[in-house]
Design a protein around this motif. Structure first.
Motif, PDB file in Angstrom:
ATOM      1  N   ARG A   1      16.772  20.597  26.633  1.00  0.00           N
ATOM      2  CA  ARG A   1      15.930  21.152  25.564  1.00  0.00           C
ATOM      3  C   ARG A   1      15.860  20.188  24.374  1.00  0.00           C
ATOM      4  NH1 ARG A   1      17.453  26.911  23.082  1.00  0.00           N
ATOM      5  NH2 ARG A   1      19.019  25.627  22.046  1.00  0.00           N
TER       6      ARG A   1
ATOM      7  N   VAL B   1      17.768  31.663  13.796  1.00  0.00           N
ATOM      8  CA  VAL B   1      18.478  30.876  14.815  1.00  0.00           C
ATOM      9  C   VAL B   1      18.865  31.749  16.008  1.00  0.00           C
ATOM     10  CG1 VAL B   1      19.297  29.107  13.220  1.00  0.00           C
ATOM     11  CG2 VAL B   1      20.728  31.114  13.635  1.00  0.00           C
ATOM     12  N   ALA B   2      18.062  32.755  16.323  1.00  0.00           N
ATOM     13  CA  ALA B   2      18.404  33.643  17.438  1.00  0.00           C
ATOM     14  C   ALA B   2      17.152  34.321  17.972  1.00  0.00           C
ATOM     15  CB  ALA B   2      19.411  34.701  16.979  1.00  0.00           C
ATOM     16  N   ASN B   3      17.188  34.665  19.237  1.00  0.00           N
ATOM     17  CA  ASN B   3      16.119  35.460  19.848  1.00  0.00           C
ATOM     18  C   ASN B   3      16.439  36.937  19.689  1.00  0.00           C
ATOM     19  OD1 ASN B   3      16.270  32.795  21.938  1.00  0.00           O
ATOM     20  ND2 ASN B   3      14.245  33.411  21.256  1.00  0.00           N
TER      21      ASN B   3
ATOM     22  N   LYS C   1       6.694  33.350  11.622  1.00  0.00           N
ATOM     23  CA  LYS C   1       6.968  32.005  12.161  1.00  0.00           C
ATOM     24  C   LYS C   1       5.724  31.158  11.967  1.00  0.00           C
ATOM     25  CE  LYS C   1       9.140  30.293  15.130  1.00  0.00           C
ATOM     26  NZ  LYS C   1      10.284  29.452  15.241  1.00  0.00           N
TER      27      LYS C   1
ATOM     28  N   THR D   1      20.322  37.212  20.292  1.00  0.00           N
ATOM     29  CA  THR D   1      21.026  36.290  21.186  1.00  0.00           C
ATOM     30  C   THR D   1      20.904  34.887  20.620  1.00  0.00           C
ATOM     31  OG1 THR D   1      19.098  35.744  22.546  1.00  0.00           O
ATOM     32  CG2 THR D   1      20.390  37.658  23.235  1.00  0.00           C
ATOM     33  N   GLY D   2      22.012  34.155  20.629  1.00  0.00           N
ATOM     34  CA  GLY D   2      21.971  32.773  20.151  1.00  0.00           C
ATOM     35  C   GLY D   2      23.342  32.154  20.308  1.00  0.00           C
TER      36      GLY D   2
ATOM     37  N   GLY E   1      15.499  30.322  24.063  1.00  0.00           N
ATOM     38  CA  GLY E   1      16.939  30.316  23.811  1.00  0.00           C
ATOM     39  C   GLY E   1      17.709  30.272  25.129  1.00  0.00           C
ATOM     40  N   ILE E   2      18.786  29.534  25.101  1.00  0.00           N
ATOM     41  CA  ILE E   2      19.604  29.422  26.319  1.00  0.00           C
ATOM     42  C   ILE E   2      20.449  30.685  26.476  1.00  0.00           C
ATOM     43  CG2 ILE E   2      21.520  28.065  27.313  1.00  0.00           C
ATOM     44  CD1 ILE E   2      19.810  25.599  26.201  1.00  0.00           C
ATOM     45  N   THR E   3      20.833  31.284  25.370  1.00  0.00           N
ATOM     46  CA  THR E   3      21.537  32.568  25.459  1.00  0.00           C
ATOM     47  C   THR E   3      20.570  33.636  25.982  1.00  0.00           C
ATOM     48  OG1 THR E   3      22.593  31.842  23.411  1.00  0.00           O
ATOM     49  CG2 THR E   3      23.154  34.047  24.202  1.00  0.00           C
ATOM     50  N   ARG E   4      19.353  33.618  25.466  1.00  0.00           N
ATOM     51  CA  ARG E   4      18.316  34.563  25.929  1.00  0.00           C
ATOM     52  C   ARG E   4      18.141  34.440  27.436  1.00  0.00           C
ATOM     53  NH1 ARG E   4      13.185  33.908  27.508  1.00  0.00           N
ATOM     54  NH2 ARG E   4      11.556  35.394  26.905  1.00  0.00           N
TER      55      ARG E   4
ATOM     56  N   LYS F   1      13.028  21.917  18.120  1.00  0.00           N
ATOM     57  CA  LYS F   1      14.072  22.247  17.144  1.00  0.00           C
ATOM     58  C   LYS F   1      14.132  21.104  16.131  1.00  0.00           C
ATOM     59  CE  LYS F   1      18.071  24.177  18.183  1.00  0.00           C
ATOM     60  NZ  LYS F   1      18.113  25.429  17.416  1.00  0.00           N
TER      61      LYS F   1
ATOM     62  N   HIS G   1      21.129  22.449  27.312  1.00  0.00           N
ATOM     63  CA  HIS G   1      20.954  22.116  25.890  1.00  0.00           C
ATOM     64  C   HIS G   1      20.407  20.703  25.735  1.00  0.00           C
ATOM     65  CE1 HIS G   1      22.437  25.603  23.700  1.00  0.00           C
ATOM     66  NE2 HIS G   1      23.324  25.763  24.667  1.00  0.00           N
TER      67      HIS G   1
ATOM     68  N   GLU H   1      11.233  36.016  16.334  1.00  0.00           N
ATOM     69  CA  GLU H   1      12.664  35.726  16.475  1.00  0.00           C
ATOM     70  C   GLU H   1      13.316  35.674  15.112  1.00  0.00           C
ATOM     71  OE1 GLU H   1      13.103  31.801  18.293  1.00  0.00           O
ATOM     72  OE2 GLU H   1      11.485  31.025  17.049  1.00  0.00           O
TER      73      GLU H   1
ATOM     74  N   LEU I   1      11.481  29.961  20.377  1.00  0.00           N
ATOM     75  CA  LEU I   1      12.299  28.981  21.095  1.00  0.00           C
ATOM     76  C   LEU I   1      12.822  29.609  22.393  1.00  0.00           C
ATOM     77  CD1 LEU I   1      13.619  26.084  20.513  1.00  0.00           C
ATOM     78  CD2 LEU I   1      15.719  27.399  20.214  1.00  0.00           C
TER      79      LEU I   1
END
Ligand code: PMP
Length: 301
Positions: free
Chosen positions: A59, A192-194, A144, A250-251, A214-217, A155, A56, A189, A212
């Protein structure tokens, strides 16, 4: 909803959240130039754990470089600040937000001085996140900003205004969340999520060209590889998404949110691939997946 904890880290010192303010005539509110990143911490067997904090922060620093903010702190300082504010909450679960903004008190388009301020805050969740499948709307004309207008990896506060208006439109249509299209009309996306879809047994998610990273992605893709689930990181046509067997967002704020409706079509769910990946993600965040033990950082230790 989340509530900001009482103490924030501001430029290296802990201050009360009331003292951590931005001037109303400053560049951050007037031009939306504040840059941020949001991470999380979750309970582990021996105390709370930050999830992929260094990623995080990396990024966050990339976003600040895209916007041209010069951060006078190292990556390790910003991870340590997150540990400090999270530990001060004495809670097991919450969010972390790193922010950086021009100190300027005037709204000139190009700030007169380049000095920036950096804040790190913890937020406590008021209620546990809903587990009800999420209802998605998408619209042909809700897109987007293209990368030529604003790099999708930054971000920056200003980037969220269009997505915020699109979410309002989705809610007015009876959905919970919107998914934006990219400039080619493929799925991009959510605000705030992929987005991930399961199509013919493969996990399909758009590449990070227009969205973005995403780190969750990224975590979900790593877990899917570990599970032997085929991955398609390719442009996702809107009609393929609309007819997917399973789909989820995912987010950091959702982790994995199963999608229960796309426009007028209901999906049965959460489906088997979504459930498997959600269980693996939960284990990883709570530090119970030895293969991904390096994703978590203890607050105490
Ligand atoms: N896309 C956008 C535009 C976001 O703001 C977020 C939230 N940071 C995401 C995707 C998901 O990213 P992450 O999994 O790192 O929270």
């Amino acid at each position: 909803m989340a509530i900001t904890a009482d103490l924030l880290w501001l430029d290296g010192v802990l201050v009360s959240k009331e003292a951590a303010t931005v001037p109303v005539m400053g560049h951050a509110p007037q031009r939306g130039s504040l840059v941020f990143d949001a991470g999380s911490f979750s309970s582990g067997d021996d105390g709370p754990l930050l999830f992929r904090a260094a990623d995080h922060v990396a990024r966050f620093l990339r976003s600040t470089r895209i916007v041209g903010l010069e951060v006078p702190f190292q990556e390790t300082d910003l991870v340590r600040a997150a540990i400090e504010v999270a530990a001060k909450t004495r809670k097991d679960e919450g969010l972390i937000r790193w922010s950086c903004f021009y100190a300027a008190t005037e709204p000139d388009l190009l700030p007169r001085a380049a000095r920036v301020r950096v804040a790190v805050a913890a937020q406590i969740l008021e209620d546990p996140p809903s587990t009800a499948p999420i209802r998605i709307a998408f619209f042909g004309d809700a897109r987007k900003a293209p990368p030529e207008a604003l790099h999708p990896h930054a971000k920056a506060a200003a980037a969220y205004l269009g997505p915020m208006l699109a979410r309002k439109r989705a809610i007015a249509c009876g959905a919970d969340e919107v998914v934006l299209l990219d400039r080619e009309g493929n799925i991009a996306e959510a605000p705030v999520a992929n987005v991930c879809a399961v199509v013919g047994g493969a996990l399909w998610t758009p590449p990070v060209t227009y969205v973005l990273p995403g780190i969750t992605r990224d975590s979900v893709l790593a877990l899917a590889r570990d599970e032997g689930i085929p991955i398609r990181e390719e442009p996702l046509p809107a009609d393929v998404f609309a007819s997917a067997n399973e789909a989820f967002l995912t987010g950091t704020s959702y982790t994995i949110a199963p999608i229960g409706r796309i426009n007028d079509r209901s999906l049965e769910g959460p489906g088997p691939v979504t459930s498997r990946l959600a269980a693996r993600m939960a284990a990883a965040k709570h530090g119970r997946d030895p293969r991904f033990a390096n994703w978590v950082t203890p607050l105490r230790g």
